[in-house]
Design a protein around this motif. Structure first.
Motif, PDB file in Angstrom:
ATOM      1  N   ALA A  18      15.410  -7.714  23.312  1.00 16.99           N
ATOM      2  CA  ALA A  18      16.426  -8.735  23.042  1.00 16.99           C
ATOM      3  C   ALA A  18      16.382  -9.159  21.572  1.00 16.99           C
ATOM      4  CB  ALA A  18      16.209  -9.941  23.954  1.00 16.99           C
ATOM      5  N   GLU A  19      15.163  -9.187  21.015  1.00 23.27           N
ATOM      6  CA  GLU A  19      15.012  -9.626  19.626  1.00 23.27           C
ATOM      7  C   GLU A  19      15.253  -8.511  18.626  1.00 23.27           C
ATOM      8  OE1 GLU A  19      11.046 -11.097  19.694  1.00 23.27           O
ATOM      9  OE2 GLU A  19      11.583 -12.949  20.756  1.00 23.27           O
ATOM     10  N   ARG A  20      15.016  -7.272  19.044  1.00 24.39           N
ATOM     11  CA  ARG A  20      15.139  -6.135  18.123  1.00 24.39           C
ATOM     12  C   ARG A  20      15.947  -5.019  18.750  1.00 24.39           C
ATOM     13  NH1 ARG A  20       9.482  -6.184  15.345  1.00 24.39           N
ATOM     14  NH2 ARG A  20       8.747  -8.193  16.041  1.00 24.39           N
ATOM     15  N   PRO A  21      17.269  -5.162  18.761  1.00 25.77           N
ATOM     16  CA  PRO A  21      18.072  -4.069  19.297  1.00 25.77           C
ATOM     17  C   PRO A  21      17.870  -2.798  18.489  1.00 25.77           C
ATOM     18  CG  PRO A  21      19.463  -5.712  18.221  1.00 25.77           C
ATOM     19  CD  PRO A  21      18.072  -6.277  18.268  1.00 25.77           C
ATOM     20  N   HIS A  22      17.903  -1.648  19.154  1.00 26.01           N
ATOM     21  CA  HIS A  22      17.728  -0.334  18.520  1.00 26.01           C
ATOM     22  C   HIS A  22      16.315  -0.156  17.962  1.00 26.01           C
ATOM     23  CE1 HIS A  22      22.075  -1.550  17.766  1.00 26.01           C
ATOM     24  NE2 HIS A  22      22.139  -0.701  18.768  1.00 26.01           N
ATOM     25  N   ALA A  65      15.838  11.560  14.537  1.00 23.74           N
ATOM     26  CA  ALA A  65      15.229  10.230  14.506  1.00 23.74           C
ATOM     27  C   ALA A  65      14.552   9.975  15.848  1.00 23.74           C
ATOM     28  CB  ALA A  65      16.292   9.158  14.253  1.00 23.74           C
ATOM     29  N   PRO A  66      13.573   9.057  15.886  1.00 21.50           N
ATOM     30  CA  PRO A  66      12.955   8.716  17.167  1.00 21.50           C
ATOM     31  C   PRO A  66      13.985   8.082  18.101  1.00 21.50           C
ATOM     32  CG  PRO A  66      11.770   7.702  15.316  1.00 21.50           C
ATOM     33  CD  PRO A  66      13.055   8.263  14.776  1.00 21.50           C
ATOM     34  N   ALA A  67      13.744   8.190  19.401  1.00 24.73           N
ATOM     35  CA  ALA A  67      14.627   7.537  20.368  1.00 24.73           C
ATOM     36  C   ALA A  67      14.592   6.033  20.151  1.00 24.73           C
ATOM     37  CB  ALA A  67      14.179   7.868  21.791  1.00 24.73           C
ATOM     38  N   LEU A  68      15.732   5.402  20.296  1.00 24.14           N
ATOM     39  CA  LEU A  68      15.858   3.959  20.114  1.00 24.14           C
ATOM     40  C   LEU A  68      16.326   3.345  21.423  1.00 24.14           C
ATOM     41  CD1 LEU A  68      17.799   4.087  16.712  1.00 24.14           C
ATOM     42  CD2 LEU A  68      15.327   3.936  17.043  1.00 24.14           C
ATOM     43  N   PHE A  69      15.920   2.091  21.648  1.00 27.91           N
ATOM     44  CA  PHE A  69      16.256   1.427  22.902  1.00 27.91           C
ATOM     45  C   PHE A  69      16.989   0.129  22.640  1.00 27.91           C
ATOM     46  CE2 PHE A  69      12.740   4.193  23.688  1.00 27.91           C
ATOM     47  CZ  PHE A  69      13.003   4.735  24.944  1.00 27.91           C
ATOM     48  N   GLU A  70      17.917  -0.199  23.533  1.00 35.01           N
ATOM     49  CA  GLU A  70      18.660  -1.451  23.405  1.00 35.01           C
ATOM     50  C   GLU A  70      19.056  -1.929  24.784  1.00 35.01           C
ATOM     51  OE1 GLU A  70      22.366  -0.872  21.390  1.00 35.01           O
ATOM     52  OE2 GLU A  70      22.796   0.963  22.485  1.00 35.01           O
ATOM     53  N   LEU A  71      19.393  -3.230  24.850  1.00 36.91           N
ATOM     54  CA  LEU A  71      19.769  -3.832  26.129  1.00 36.91           C
ATOM     55  C   LEU A  71      21.278  -3.800  26.358  1.00 36.91           C
ATOM     56  CD1 LEU A  71      17.443  -6.960  26.285  1.00 36.91           C
ATOM     57  CD2 LEU A  71      17.166  -4.751  27.421  1.00 36.91           C
ATOM     58  N   ARG A  72      22.031  -3.432  25.333  1.00 37.89           N
ATOM     59  CA  ARG A  72      23.479  -3.419  25.475  1.00 37.89           C
ATOM     60  C   ARG A  72      23.868  -2.125  26.199  1.00 37.89           C
ATOM     61  NH1 ARG A  72      27.941  -3.937  20.582  1.00 37.89           N
ATOM     62  NH2 ARG A  72      29.677  -3.420  21.936  1.00 37.89           N
TER      63      ARG A  72
END
Ligand SMILES: [Zn+2]
Ligand SMILES: [Zn+2]
Length: 147
Positions: A18-22, A65-72
């Motif tokens: 939640a604090e750090r998208p992507h 690039a490394p996989a990135l995660f987000e809540l959206r």
């Protein structure tokens, strides 16, 4: 109280996302363990996999690039990625409904999602390197450096 143990890693990871998208996995592990030092990296990986498989988080994988995660999740939005520093910004899907891009030929597929990555230089990198606005090599990428 048993339930609390089970959900604490998940809550920690959700809070980080939640604090750090992507955020990439290393960033998520570091941030989650800063709050809960007893969390193992494996526990964080497990939580991420569970969140993604249940549709609570989304994994994006920009090439190189490394996989990135987000809540959206679930809105089929796209991403801008900076070639120089790896900064990521969301691009709303503003035209029509998902997949918001129509292939010229679907080859018989039923398409429900389109994933677009726009590559370029972010504002900060453009300001820092005004001469690099063009001709940046395709694989120029410093994202792999640990923070
Ligand atoms: Zn940048
Ligand atoms: Zn996004």
């Amino acid at each position: 109280m048993v339930g609390l143990r089970v959900t604490r890693p998940r809550l920690s990871v959700l809070q980080v996302l939640a604090e750090r998208p992507h955020a990439d996995v290393d960033t998520i592990v570091t941030a989650a363990r800063a709050v809960h030092p007893t969390l193992s990296p494996q526990a964080v990986y497990g939580v991420l996999e569970a969140l993604v498989s249940r549709g609570l988080a989304r994994r994006i994988e920009p090439a190189g690039a490394p996989a990135l995660f987000e809540l959206r999740v679930g809105d089929n939005h796209h991403h801008l990625v900076c070639r120089s520093c790896g900064a990521v910004a969301d691009v709303d899907c503003t035209v029509g409904a998902a997949p918001c891009l129509t292939p010229s030929d679907t080859a018989g597929f039923v398409v429900d999602e389109a994933e677009v990555v726009f590559w370029g230089l972010c504002r900060d990198c453009r300001v820092g390197n005004p001469s690099e606005t063009t001709g940046v090599p395709e694989h120029h990428d410093r994202r792999g450096v640990k923070q």
